[in-house]
Design a protein around this motif. Structure first.
Motif, PDB file in Angstrom:
ATOM      1  N   UNK A  33       0.869  -1.168   0.000  1.00  0.00           N
ATOM      2  CA  UNK A  33       0.000   0.000   0.000  1.00  0.00           C
ATOM      3  C   UNK A  33       0.910   1.223   0.000  1.00  0.00           C
ATOM      4  N   UNK A  34       0.688   2.105  -0.972  1.00  0.00           N
ATOM      5  CA  UNK A  34       1.429   3.360  -1.014  1.00  0.00           C
ATOM      6  C   UNK A  34       0.507   4.470  -0.546  1.00  0.00           C
ATOM      7  N   UNK A  35       0.908   5.155   0.523  1.00  0.00           N
ATOM      8  CA  UNK A  35       0.140   6.287   1.043  1.00  0.00           C
ATOM      9  C   UNK A  35       0.549   7.508   0.217  1.00  0.00           C
ATOM     10  N   UNK A  36      -0.345   7.958  -0.656  1.00  0.00           N
ATOM     11  CA  UNK A  36      -0.049   9.071  -1.559  1.00  0.00           C
ATOM     12  C   UNK A  36      -0.463  10.373  -0.863  1.00  0.00           C
ATOM     13  N   UNK A  37       0.535  11.114  -0.392  1.00  0.00           N
ATOM     14  CA  UNK A  37       0.249  12.367   0.302  1.00  0.00           C
ATOM     15  C   UNK A  37      -0.076  13.427  -0.747  1.00  0.00           C
ATOM     16  N   UNK A  38      -1.298  13.923  -0.695  1.00  0.00           N
ATOM     17  CA  UNK A  38      -1.791  14.874  -1.679  1.00  0.00           C
ATOM     18  C   UNK A  38      -1.438  16.299  -1.261  1.00  0.00           C
ATOM     19  N   UNK A  39      -0.720  17.027  -2.119  1.00  0.00           N
ATOM     20  CA  UNK A  39      -0.372  18.388  -1.746  1.00  0.00           C
ATOM     21  C   UNK A  39      -1.581  19.306  -1.699  1.00  0.00           C
ATOM     22  N   UNK A  40      -2.494  19.135  -2.620  1.00  0.00           N
ATOM     23  CA  UNK A  40      -3.684  19.985  -2.599  1.00  0.00           C
ATOM     24  C   UNK A  40      -4.809  19.286  -3.328  1.00  0.00           C
ATOM     25  N   UNK A  41      -5.809  18.867  -2.584  1.00  0.00           N
ATOM     26  CA  UNK A  41      -6.984  18.235  -3.156  1.00  0.00           C
ATOM     27  C   UNK A  41      -7.846  19.321  -3.782  1.00  0.00           C
ATOM     28  N   UNK A  42      -8.244  19.170  -5.064  1.00  0.00           N
ATOM     29  CA  UNK A  42      -9.052  20.204  -5.714  1.00  0.00           C
ATOM     30  C   UNK A  42     -10.357  20.500  -4.971  1.00  0.00           C
ATOM     31  N   UNK A  43     -10.800  19.561  -4.122  1.00  0.00           N
ATOM     32  CA  UNK A  43     -12.078  19.748  -3.421  1.00  0.00           C
ATOM     33  C   UNK A  43     -11.904  20.293  -2.007  1.00  0.00           C
ATOM     34  N   UNK A  44     -10.681  20.597  -1.592  1.00  0.00           N
ATOM     35  CA  UNK A  44     -10.460  21.092  -0.231  1.00  0.00           C
ATOM     36  C   UNK A  44      -9.808  22.458  -0.260  1.00  0.00           C
ATOM     37  N   UNK A  45     -10.085  23.261   0.758  1.00  0.00           N
ATOM     38  CA  UNK A  45      -9.429  24.562   0.852  1.00  0.00           C
ATOM     39  C   UNK A  45      -7.985  24.361   1.287  1.00  0.00           C
ATOM     40  N   UNK A  46      -7.074  24.979   0.563  1.00  0.00           N
ATOM     41  CA  UNK A  46      -5.650  24.786   0.830  1.00  0.00           C
ATOM     42  C   UNK A  46      -5.228  25.390   2.171  1.00  0.00           C
ATOM     43  N   UNK A  47      -5.885  26.456   2.589  1.00  0.00           N
ATOM     44  CA  UNK A  47      -5.453  27.184   3.783  1.00  0.00           C
ATOM     45  C   UNK A  47      -5.426  26.323   5.045  1.00  0.00           C
ATOM     46  N   UNK A  48      -6.268  25.301   5.117  1.00  0.00           N
ATOM     47  CA  UNK A  48      -6.338  24.473   6.324  1.00  0.00           C
ATOM     48  C   UNK A  48      -5.266  23.380   6.348  1.00  0.00           C
ATOM     49  N   UNK A  49      -4.498  23.276   5.262  1.00  0.00           N
ATOM     50  CA  UNK A  49      -3.501  22.203   5.172  1.00  0.00           C
ATOM     51  C   UNK A  49      -2.180  22.590   5.817  1.00  0.00           C
ATOM     52  N   UNK A  50      -1.643  21.658   6.601  1.00  0.00           N
ATOM     53  CA  UNK A  50      -0.282  21.792   7.109  1.00  0.00           C
ATOM     54  C   UNK A  50       0.667  21.657   5.911  1.00  0.00           C
ATOM     55  N   UNK A  51       1.849  22.225   6.006  1.00  0.00           N
ATOM     56  CA  UNK A  51       2.835  22.144   4.939  1.00  0.00           C
ATOM     57  C   UNK A  51       3.002  20.698   4.439  1.00  0.00           C
ATOM     58  N   UNK A  52       3.132  20.562   3.117  1.00  0.00           N
ATOM     59  CA  UNK A  52       3.228  19.245   2.482  1.00  0.00           C
ATOM     60  C   UNK A  52       4.275  18.345   3.143  1.00  0.00           C
ATOM     61  N   UNK A  53       5.457  18.890   3.398  1.00  0.00           N
ATOM     62  CA  UNK A  53       6.548  18.051   3.896  1.00  0.00           C
ATOM     63  C   UNK A  53       6.358  17.645   5.359  1.00  0.00           C
TER      64      UNK A  53
END
Length: 193
Positions: A33-53
């Motif tokens: 199983x590969x956990x694909x960390x999504x940098x920005x889901x088109x359906x989610x607001x980016x502002x609530x995301x912690x930095x990708x790394x």
């Protein structure tokens, strides 16, 4: 080798994600199983995301004791926003010897017909579906599709949103996260505001 791709923002990764990934690794015909960390889901607001790394690092911390589960940052290098069909095409080109399948919750399956080029995905890839609480009736067009496989994984009623809100409200959520992930969040004061 059959690889199951489990996409998510993992903001943060929690034990529910690990239970599903491990269940797919142990109780389906997927080899990894590969956990694909999504940098920005088109359906989610980016502002609530912690930095990708930071999110990728937490997935590394959470999965290091699970040899069949691997984190990947493949989408970090692809054009934004990311669409699953493009990621699949990129991976198939880069790793022609692997067979890639998708892992998704029943709620995502019900909206699959809204995904970009979903017919191409279904034509070329198997989809492994795990049950979700309150996912509603299954979309009839997918009920007997030969590429869709239902896996009776445990139903986990836990979300990253709930965890972030709980941390902000100073609740003890330690049992919901892998220890190293909790230590990393706590040390960096993530989700406190």
């Amino acid at each position: 080798m059959k690889i199951g791709l489990y996409f998510g923002t993992f903001n943060p990764i929690h034990i529910g994600h690990l239970i599903i990934a491990n269940h797919m690794a142990e109780y389906s015909d997927l080899d990894q199983i590969w956990m694909v960390v999504t940098p920005h889901n088109p359906h989610k607001q980016k502002s609530s995301l912690l930095d990708d790394y930071h999110r990728l690092h937490m997935v590394h911390l959470a999965t290091e004791d699970f040899p069949k589960i691997k984190p990947t940052d493949v989408e970090f290098k692809l054009p934004q926003p990311n669409y699953t069909v493009n990621t699949l095409a990129h991976l198939q080109e880069k790793y022609p010897e692997y067979e890639f399948a998708l892992i998704m919750g029943e709620d995502n399956l019900n909206s699959l017909h809204k995904w970009k080029n979903y017919e191409v995905i279904l034509q070329n890839h198997n989809i492994y579906v795990y049950p979700r609480v309150n996912s509603g009736e299954m979309d009839s067009q997918f009920s007997n599709h030969p590429k869709i496989h239902r896996v009776g994984a445990p139903v986990i009623e836990l979300s990253s949103t709930f965890i972030r809100e709980s941390i902000k409200n100073k609740k003890n959520i330690v049992p919901m996260l892998p220890n190293k992930v909790w230590e990393y969040i706590d040390h960096n004061l993530f989700y406190k505001k």
